[in-house]
Structures are given as C-alpha cells and as structure tokens.
Write a protein that holds these residues in place. Structure first.
Motif, PDB file in Angstrom:
ATOM      1  N   HIS A  75      11.982-174.712 -20.916  1.00  0.00           N
ATOM      2  CA  HIS A  75      11.437-175.311 -19.701  1.00  0.00           C
ATOM      3  C   HIS A  75       9.909-175.151 -19.618  1.00  0.00           C
ATOM      4  O   HIS A  75       9.166-176.126 -19.522  1.00  0.00           O
ATOM      5  CB  HIS A  75      12.134-174.676 -18.485  1.00  0.00           C
ATOM      6  CG  HIS A  75      11.991-175.449 -17.214  1.00  0.00           C
ATOM      7  ND1 HIS A  75      12.740-175.172 -16.102  1.00  0.00           N
ATOM      8  CD2 HIS A  75      11.189-176.470 -16.850  1.00  0.00           C
ATOM      9  CE1 HIS A  75      12.397-175.997 -15.132  1.00  0.00           C
ATOM     10  NE2 HIS A  75      11.452-176.781 -15.552  1.00  0.00           N
ATOM     11  N   GLY A 130      15.194-177.730 -12.672  1.00  0.00           N
ATOM     12  CA  GLY A 130      16.214-177.637 -13.706  1.00  0.00           C
ATOM     13  C   GLY A 130      16.458-176.197 -14.084  1.00  0.00           C
ATOM     14  O   GLY A 130      16.008-175.281 -13.399  1.00  0.00           O
ATOM     15  N   GLY A 161      18.716-167.118 -11.556  1.00  0.00           N
ATOM     16  CA  GLY A 161      17.285-167.441 -11.467  1.00  0.00           C
ATOM     17  C   GLY A 161      16.790-168.272 -12.637  1.00  0.00           C
ATOM     18  O   GLY A 161      15.632-168.180 -13.014  1.00  0.00           O
ATOM     19  N   TYR A 177      17.883-168.050 -15.724  1.00  0.00           N
ATOM     20  CA  TYR A 177      18.177-167.404 -17.014  1.00  0.00           C
ATOM     21  C   TYR A 177      19.682-167.434 -17.256  1.00  0.00           C
ATOM     22  O   TYR A 177      20.460-167.085 -16.357  1.00  0.00           O
ATOM     23  CB  TYR A 177      17.745-165.939 -17.019  1.00  0.00           C
ATOM     24  CG  TYR A 177      16.255-165.706 -16.989  1.00  0.00           C
ATOM     25  CD1 TYR A 177      15.382-166.515 -17.693  1.00  0.00           C
ATOM     26  CD2 TYR A 177      15.721-164.645 -16.261  1.00  0.00           C
ATOM     27  CE1 TYR A 177      14.017-166.288 -17.667  1.00  0.00           C
ATOM     28  CE2 TYR A 177      14.350-164.412 -16.227  1.00  0.00           C
ATOM     29  CZ  TYR A 177      13.509-165.236 -16.934  1.00  0.00           C
ATOM     30  OH  TYR A 177      12.160-165.011 -16.902  1.00  0.00           O
ATOM     31  N   PHE A 222       5.235-165.955 -10.560  1.00  0.00           N
ATOM     32  CA  PHE A 222       5.519-166.803  -9.405  1.00  0.00           C
ATOM     33  C   PHE A 222       5.307-166.008  -8.127  1.00  0.00           C
ATOM     34  O   PHE A 222       6.032-165.054  -7.851  1.00  0.00           O
ATOM     35  CB  PHE A 222       6.944-167.357  -9.434  1.00  0.00           C
ATOM     36  CG  PHE A 222       7.202-168.277  -8.275  1.00  0.00           C
ATOM     37  CD1 PHE A 222       6.816-169.602  -8.339  1.00  0.00           C
ATOM     38  CD2 PHE A 222       7.768-167.804  -7.100  1.00  0.00           C
ATOM     39  CE1 PHE A 222       7.011-170.451  -7.257  1.00  0.00           C
ATOM     40  CE2 PHE A 222       7.968-168.650  -6.020  1.00  0.00           C
ATOM     41  CZ  PHE A 222       7.593-169.975  -6.098  1.00  0.00           C
ATOM     42  N   LYS A 281      24.253-156.280 -10.707  1.00  0.00           N
ATOM     43  CA  LYS A 281      23.613-155.799  -9.483  1.00  0.00           C
ATOM     44  C   LYS A 281      24.591-154.955  -8.672  1.00  0.00           C
ATOM     45  O   LYS A 281      24.220-154.303  -7.715  1.00  0.00           O
ATOM     46  CB  LYS A 281      23.112-156.985  -8.649  1.00  0.00           C
ATOM     47  CG  LYS A 281      22.035-157.775  -9.371  1.00  0.00           C
ATOM     48  CD  LYS A 281      21.386-158.811  -8.464  1.00  0.00           C
ATOM     49  CE  LYS A 281      20.412-159.692  -9.247  1.00  0.00           C
ATOM     50  NZ  LYS A 281      19.332-158.936  -9.897  1.00  0.00           N
ATOM     51  N   ARG A 340      16.813-156.445 -17.954  1.00  0.00           N
ATOM     52  CA  ARG A 340      17.068-156.178 -16.535  1.00  0.00           C
ATOM     53  C   ARG A 340      17.823-157.323 -15.841  1.00  0.00           C
ATOM     54  O   ARG A 340      18.710-157.092 -15.036  1.00  0.00           O
ATOM     55  CB  ARG A 340      15.715-155.940 -15.849  1.00  0.00           C
ATOM     56  CG  ARG A 340      15.816-155.382 -14.476  1.00  0.00           C
ATOM     57  CD  ARG A 340      15.647-153.866 -14.466  1.00  0.00           C
ATOM     58  NE  ARG A 340      15.770-153.355 -13.118  1.00  0.00           N
ATOM     59  CZ  ARG A 340      16.852-152.729 -12.669  1.00  0.00           C
ATOM     60  NH1 ARG A 340      17.895-152.532 -13.449  1.00  0.00           N
ATOM     61  NH2 ARG A 340      16.889-152.291 -11.435  1.00  0.00           N
ATOM     62  N   HIS A 373      10.796-169.989 -22.892  1.00  0.00           N
ATOM     63  CA  HIS A 373      11.975-170.853 -22.835  1.00  0.00           C
ATOM     64  C   HIS A 373      11.558-172.306 -22.972  1.00  0.00           C
ATOM     65  O   HIS A 373      10.386-172.641 -22.785  1.00  0.00           O
ATOM     66  CB  HIS A 373      12.689-170.695 -21.492  1.00  0.00           C
ATOM     67  CG  HIS A 373      13.608-169.510 -21.433  1.00  0.00           C
ATOM     68  ND1 HIS A 373      14.591-169.296 -22.357  1.00  0.00           N
ATOM     69  CD2 HIS A 373      13.691-168.487 -20.557  1.00  0.00           C
ATOM     70  CE1 HIS A 373      15.252-168.190 -22.065  1.00  0.00           C
ATOM     71  NE2 HIS A 373      14.715-167.669 -20.974  1.00  0.00           N
TER      72      HIS A 373
HETATM   73  C1  MCA Z   1      13.696-161.348 -12.339  1.00  0.00           C
HETATM   74  N1  MCA Z   1      14.694-160.530 -11.999  1.00  0.00           N
HETATM   75  C2  MCA Z   1      15.841-161.186 -12.091  1.00  0.00           C
HETATM   76  C3  MCA Z   1      15.497-162.467 -12.533  1.00  0.00           C
HETATM   77  N2  MCA Z   1      14.161-162.539 -12.675  1.00  0.00           N
HETATM   78  N3  MCA Z   1      17.114-160.808 -11.845  1.00  0.00           N
HETATM   79  C4  MCA Z   1      18.066-161.713 -12.059  1.00  0.00           C
HETATM   80  N4  MCA Z   1      17.794-162.987 -12.482  1.00  0.00           N
HETATM   81  C5  MCA Z   1      16.526-163.379 -12.730  1.00  0.00           C
HETATM   82  N5  MCA Z   1      16.257-164.622 -13.158  1.00  0.00           N
HETATM   83  C6  MCA Z   1      14.622-159.146 -11.511  1.00  0.00           C
HETATM   84  C7  MCA Z   1      13.705-158.257 -12.289  1.00  0.00           C
HETATM   85  O1  MCA Z   1      14.388-157.636 -13.330  1.00  0.00           O
HETATM   86  C8  MCA Z   1      13.282-157.273 -11.229  1.00  0.00           C
HETATM   87  O2  MCA Z   1      14.328-156.367 -11.008  1.00  0.00           O
HETATM   88  C9  MCA Z   1      13.173-158.124 -10.009  1.00  0.00           C
HETATM   89  O3  MCA Z   1      14.059-159.224 -10.222  1.00  0.00           O
HETATM   90  C10 MCA Z   1      11.764-158.673  -9.784  1.00  0.00           C
HETATM   91  O4  MCA Z   1      11.199-159.029 -11.034  1.00  0.00           O
HETATM   92  P1  MCA Z   1      10.006-160.056 -11.170  1.00  0.00           P
HETATM   93  O5  MCA Z   1       9.541-160.139 -12.564  1.00  0.00           O
HETATM   94  O6  MCA Z   1       9.017-159.815 -10.073  1.00  0.00           O
HETATM   95  O7  MCA Z   1      10.788-161.356 -10.916  1.00  0.00           O
HETATM   96  P2  MCA Z   1      10.350-162.630 -10.232  1.00  0.00           P
HETATM   97  O8  MCA Z   1       8.939-162.977 -10.519  1.00  0.00           O
HETATM   98  O9  MCA Z   1      10.778-162.552  -8.832  1.00  0.00           O
HETATM   99  O10 MCA Z   1      11.224-163.659 -11.094  1.00  0.00           O
HETATM  100  C11 MCA Z   1      12.088-164.537 -10.568  1.00  0.00           C
HETATM  101  C12 MCA Z   1      11.856-165.899 -11.218  1.00  0.00           C
HETATM  102  C13 MCA Z   1      12.088-165.701 -12.754  1.00  0.00           C
HETATM  103  C14 MCA Z   1      10.458-166.362 -10.975  1.00  0.00           C
HETATM  104  C15 MCA Z   1      12.842-166.866 -10.664  1.00  0.00           C
HETATM  105  O11 MCA Z   1      13.389-165.207 -12.996  1.00  0.00           O
HETATM  106  C16 MCA Z   1      11.832-166.940 -13.522  1.00  0.00           C
HETATM  107  O12 MCA Z   1      10.683-167.223 -13.867  1.00  0.00           O
HETATM  108  N6  MCA Z   1      12.855-167.737 -13.834  1.00  0.00           N
HETATM  109  C17 MCA Z   1      12.692-168.960 -14.593  1.00  0.00           C
HETATM  110  C18 MCA Z   1      13.557-168.942 -15.788  1.00  0.00           C
HETATM  111  C19 MCA Z   1      13.318-170.118 -16.707  1.00  0.00           C
HETATM  112  O13 MCA Z   1      12.234-170.574 -16.958  1.00  0.00           O
HETATM  113  N7  MCA Z   1      14.414-170.605 -17.274  1.00  0.00           N
HETATM  114  C20 MCA Z   1      14.408-171.625 -18.217  1.00  0.00           C
HETATM  115  C21 MCA Z   1      15.497-171.378 -19.224  1.00  0.00           C
HETATM  116  P3  MCA Z   1      14.123-154.895 -10.471  1.00  0.00           P
HETATM  117  O14 MCA Z   1      13.227-154.993  -9.269  1.00  0.00           O
HETATM  118  O15 MCA Z   1      15.506-154.434 -10.157  1.00  0.00           O
HETATM  119  O16 MCA Z   1      13.476-154.180 -11.610  1.00  0.00           O
HETATM  120  S1  MCA Z   1      16.611-172.622 -19.354  1.00  0.00           S
HETATM  121  C22 MCA Z   1      15.878-173.884 -20.201  1.00  0.00           C
HETATM  122  O17 MCA Z   1      14.769-173.800 -20.653  1.00  0.00           O
HETATM  123  C23 MCA Z   1      16.739-175.121 -20.226  1.00  0.00           C
HETATM  124  C24 MCA Z   1      16.567-175.913 -21.449  1.00  0.00           C
HETATM  125  C25 MCA Z   1      16.426-176.030 -19.035  1.00  0.00           C
HETATM  126  O18 MCA Z   1      17.183-176.964 -18.774  1.00  0.00           O
HETATM  127  O19 MCA Z   1      15.419-175.782 -18.374  1.00  0.00           O
END
Ligand code: MCA
Length: 499
Positions: free
Chosen positions: A207, A274, A402, A404, A229, A468, A463, A205
C-alpha cells in the motif's frame, strides 16, 4: 524494462521540483532522491552484492529508506522490506529464507540483530535522520552510474505474507507486476498535473510503498511525507494535498477528532481506502462530515490492487468496485464454475499484476493457482451484473488488524509451545480502532497465566500480532468433524472490545 527507468523517464522534465516534502517543509527534489539512490546503489555494489541478490531492510520510514528501495531497483537487486515491529526471531527467518546478501537495520537494533544476521555478507545500519553505516559508506564510494537493464519478468521485490500453515511465504514481484499495477492505478484514479499526495502509510507494504509512491512517481507529483500517523499532523497537511490514501483506521481516527471537517479537506480530490474492509458507518460518517466519498479498493500482496470503486461513477459502501484495466477478475463457486451475477464464490485474478509465485515454494505456488493461470485470492465475494465486486469475507481465518494481516496459526503455534497449554484458538473480534482485535482462547493448566502467554508472544511475534486478551476456557467448541468453531467464538464475544 527496469521500473526505475520508467520513473526517471516520467520525472525527467521536473527533476528540480519538490518530490518528498517532510513536515518542516523541507523538500527533496526528484533529482535529490535519485542522486541519493545512486549513492546507496554504489554502497550496495561495494559490499560485493550483485544483480539478483536480496537486500533485506528493517528500517524506520524516512526519505533515505525510500532511496534505498530505489537503489535496489537501480542495481537489479531484490528489495525485501520488513515491518519494524518484527522481532529478532521473525527477522532471522526472513534473512535465512531470502539468503540475504545485505541486511540494513536500525542502528539501535544492530547489537541484537547482528547474531541473527551472522550469515549475511554485509550488515549495515540506517536511522530515520539518514545516519548509520550505510550513509557512512557513501562517502567512501562513487555513486552508481546508470540503471541496470532488467527484463519485465525479473524480480524487483519480495514481500512476505503468511498463510494457513503459519509459515511466511515471500511473494515475488517483478518489474512488470509493479509497473503495470502503478500504470493502471494512475489511469483509473485520474492522476492530474498538480496533484499532491499526502503519504501517511508505512513503506514496508504494497500500500505505502507501491500503490502510493509509484503513482506519485508516475505522475511526477509532490508527496507530503509523514513518518507516523498523527491526527493533528495529518489535519495540518491535508489542506495542501489533493490525494490521500489510508486504511480504515486512519479514517475512523480522523472522524474521532470532532474538529475534523470539510475545511481540512478543501483541496482534496480523492480519498482512497484499502488493506482492510471499510465499515459502512465509517464510510457514511466520512461523507456526512466532509462531503467526500471514500474510494475503496481491493488488493493483496501477491498482486497489488485488483479492483477499485470508480473515480467517475458511484462509489458504493461495502463494495470494492471493478477490475483495473488489464486485470482479469472472476468469482468461482465451490464446484469450480464461474459464478453467476450475485452468486458467491472465491475471487480469482490473472494479469500482468500477478506475482509469478512464492519464493522457492513451487508447491505452494501451484496450490494457489488454477490450471488457466488465475490466482485464488482466498477472499469470498460476488460480482453483480455490471462487474462490481462485493467481498463477503475470507475463506481462511486471517485477521486484519489496522490494515496488517495476522495469521492465527502463527500465534497458535507460539502459544501451544507454552508449558501447560493444551490447545488454543486465535480469532479477531470487532475493534473500533483496528477493525479487528486479536484475542486467544486457551485451554490450559490453571498454572498458566496471561503474563506467561504474553511473554512467549513477546519473544516470537511482532506487537501487532500479539493477543490483546486471553480467554481461559475449559474446551474449544467443535463441530461433529472435530473442527474448532471459530465463528462461534467470534459471535459469542463480538462485543468484547465494546464492553
Ligand atoms: C500498531 N499497533 C497495532 C497496530 N498498529 N496493534 C494492532 N494492529 C495494528 N495495525 C499497536 C502497537 O504495537 C502499539 O502497541 C500501539 O498499537 C501503538 O503503536 P503505534 O506505532 O503508535 O501505532 P499507530 O501509529 O497507532 O498505528 C496504527 C496504524 C498502523 C497507523 C493504523 O497500524 C498502520 O500504519 N497501519 C497501516 C498498515 C498498512 O499499511 N497495511 C498495508 C498492508 P502497544 O502500545 O501495546 O505497544 S496490506 C497491503 O499492502 C495490501 C496489498 C492492500 O490492499 O493495501
């Protein structure tokens, strides 16, 4: 100018110094990473791919994954990173839409994805340890020499984003878009000699890939490069870092560890947040616990970062600060006039950071642009007398989980296909960990079970997009015009995840 050349120029004097350092303390220098990129560039060219060809990558975060991105810049190919959570049917769409010349996937996914990638000229693999058919190819070819000349307006990358129709659109990003945004952030966040970035974000992404790594490259800074993380690992590395960038979930997870405190943050000069709105309780609790005030900024895939709270100056909870240097930002009301201070409207932006549009969707691009070249972000906000932006929500019903973006329409389309389903409404409800949690309200025959719905989603949706929880209801609330009242569904169930 080719963005890679900018990075080479800025790091030229420190080639031997550590750039990407992994948790065991091993570092790759700037020269090491650029040399690896040149090896991958040689391998890409050996597949027959040429300037402008699209390279799609769905690989785990690793130093090699970053080198692959640099290899695309070096050879003038267009890099398209995909979330590893995407299912084969999602990947199939991206490969077809981009008409990818090269697809790089994880070795363990190769058997499943080979079919969806059957029209791609070269399908290669890369794992988190630097193994796979892409690295294997490196030993058979010469590293690429030099950096392809690129005009500022040439494409560097495409990142997919969705919309109200549920159809993904490739936001085209040029060398100028990326370089200008990185330079602006480097300036406003006052990057300094000796800065060390703690990198905890995914690199598919804006970010993690651009905001974080581009700033570090412009500053010739070392990056502590964590692939996932994990609060314990982050706490172990923080005392060596000066800058950390995260999404609100990262900060709330750190706060959830009672041992996390000022000692962990003793070397930090800047925490930024962000990708999702930072709540005032988390913002306040973080300051109280650590003494640091998080710098919240606001961005979008189509234009990188638009505004940031000030580095020197007050960082106010619930606001996203001022337009970056060179970036124009305005708020326009429903009647098309520029909003007065305090008046709410849609945020628009224009400048060198702004994407030239969506890949092969001129109609969609035109819809989002004003006549004078501003992009309608779809976010609702207001600007105060000093130019500080406060966001008040979104015009559409996009969910941010989170960090996304999740587009309800995409999920509703999948659920509506399930036999026995009459109609559905997908919304985000407040969630302590992810900010918003995805849930679906479903009107269906009694024979339809949550398992059946989950199974359909599992096949078609990553996923993090999958609901949920499923609420079975006899009808969806509608207004007099027949429009589903999602706000009502949200407010009536606001405490669902806290129950
Ligand atoms: C993981 N899971 C999630 C999410 N992430 N469910 C909902 N929302 C999420 N964001 C689920 C997985 O499918 C899994 O489900 C369980 O949570 C654990 O997975 P795991 O991989 O261990 O997850 P985690 O390490 O705990 O991940 C959470 C997180 C991650 C670290 C917050 O989602 C993340 O890195 N988010 C950052 C996103 C980002 O960089 N966004 C930027 C885009 P199950 O156990 O049921 O299988 S926006 C952008 O770039 C714009 C321009 C901006 O302004 O920044």
């Amino acid at each position: 100018m080719n963005l890679l050349q900018v990075f080479l120029d800025r790091t030229g004097d420190v080639g031997n110094e550590p750039f990407l350092t992994v948790p065991d303390g091993t570092s790759l220098s700037f020269d090491d990473v650029f040399a690896r990129a040149a090896e991958f560039a040689g391998a890409l060219v050996a597949t027959g791919a040429v300037i402008g060809d699209r390279v799609v990558a769905q690989v785990d975060k690793s130093t090699d994954a970053f080198a692959l991105y640099l290899a695309c810049l070096q050879t003038g190919m267009v890099y398209i990173p995909l979330n590893v959570a995407y299912t084969p049917s999602e990947v199939a769409f991206f490969l077809a839409d981009t008409e990818a010349a090269v697809f790089v996937c994880r070795p363990q996914d190769h058997a499943t994805l080979a079919f969806v990638a059957k029209d791609v000229n070269a399908v290669l693999t890369l794992d988190a340890e630097g193994r796979g058919s892409l690295p294997a190819k490196v030993s058979l070819v010469e590293p690429y020499v030099g950096v392809v000349d690129r005009a500022d307006d040439d494409l560097a990358c495409m990142l997919y984003t969705s919309g109200t129709t549920g159809r993904s659109k490739g936001a085209m990003l040029t060398h100028r878009n990326l370089a200008s945004n990185a330079e602006a952030l480097h300036q406003v966040w006052a990057w300094q000699p000796g800065d060390v970035l703690l990198h905890i974000l995914p690199i598919f992404h804006v970010h993690g890939l651009f905001v974080a790594l581009h700033c570090a490259l412009l500053n010739a800074s070392e990056v502590i490069y964590l692939t996932t993380f994990d609060t314990t690992a982050v706490r172990a590395q923080l005392p060596r870092a000066t800058v950390m960038m995260g999404v609100p979930t990262h900060y709330s997870r750190l706060l959830a560890d009672p041992a996390f405190g000022p000692d962990d943050c003793r070397t930090i000069r800047l925490f930024t947040s962000g990708s999702a709105p930072m709540t005032e309780p988390v913002f306040g609790a973080f300051t109280e616990r650590t003494g640091h005030t998080i710098c919240e900024r606001y961005g979008m895939t189509e234009c990188g970062i638009i505004t940031s709270n000030p580095y020197d100056g007050e960082r106010i909870a619930g606001t996203v600060g001022y337009a970056l240097p060179g970036v124009e930002m305005r708020v326009v009301t429903e009647d098309g006039t520029v909003a007065a201070p305090g008046q709410t409207g849609i945020v628009q932006t224009r400048g060198p950071h702004l994407s030239p549009g969506y890949w092969r969707l001129p109609g969609k691009t035109a819809e989002e642009m004003t006549e004078d070249g501003f992009f309608r972000t779809g976010d609702v906000g207001s600007v105060d007398e000093s130019g500080r932006l406060t966001l008040a929500g979104r015009a559409g019903d996009m969910i941010i989980s989170g960090g996304y973006n999740v587009y309800p329409k995409e999920i509703e389309l999948v659920l509506d296909e399930v036999e026995g389903v009459v109609e559905t409404a997908v919304v985000g409800l407040p969630h302590t960990d992810f900010g918003e949690g995805v849930v679906a309200f479903v009107v269906a025959d009694p024979a339809v079970t949550p398992d059946r719905l989950a199974e359909a989603c599992q096949h078609d949706l990553a996923r993090f997009k999958q609901p949920k929880h499923y609420f079975f209801v006899t009808e969806l609330p509608r207004n007099a015009m027949g429009k589903v009242q999602k706000a009502q569904l949200r407010s009536e169930n606001a405490d669902f995840f806290a129950r």
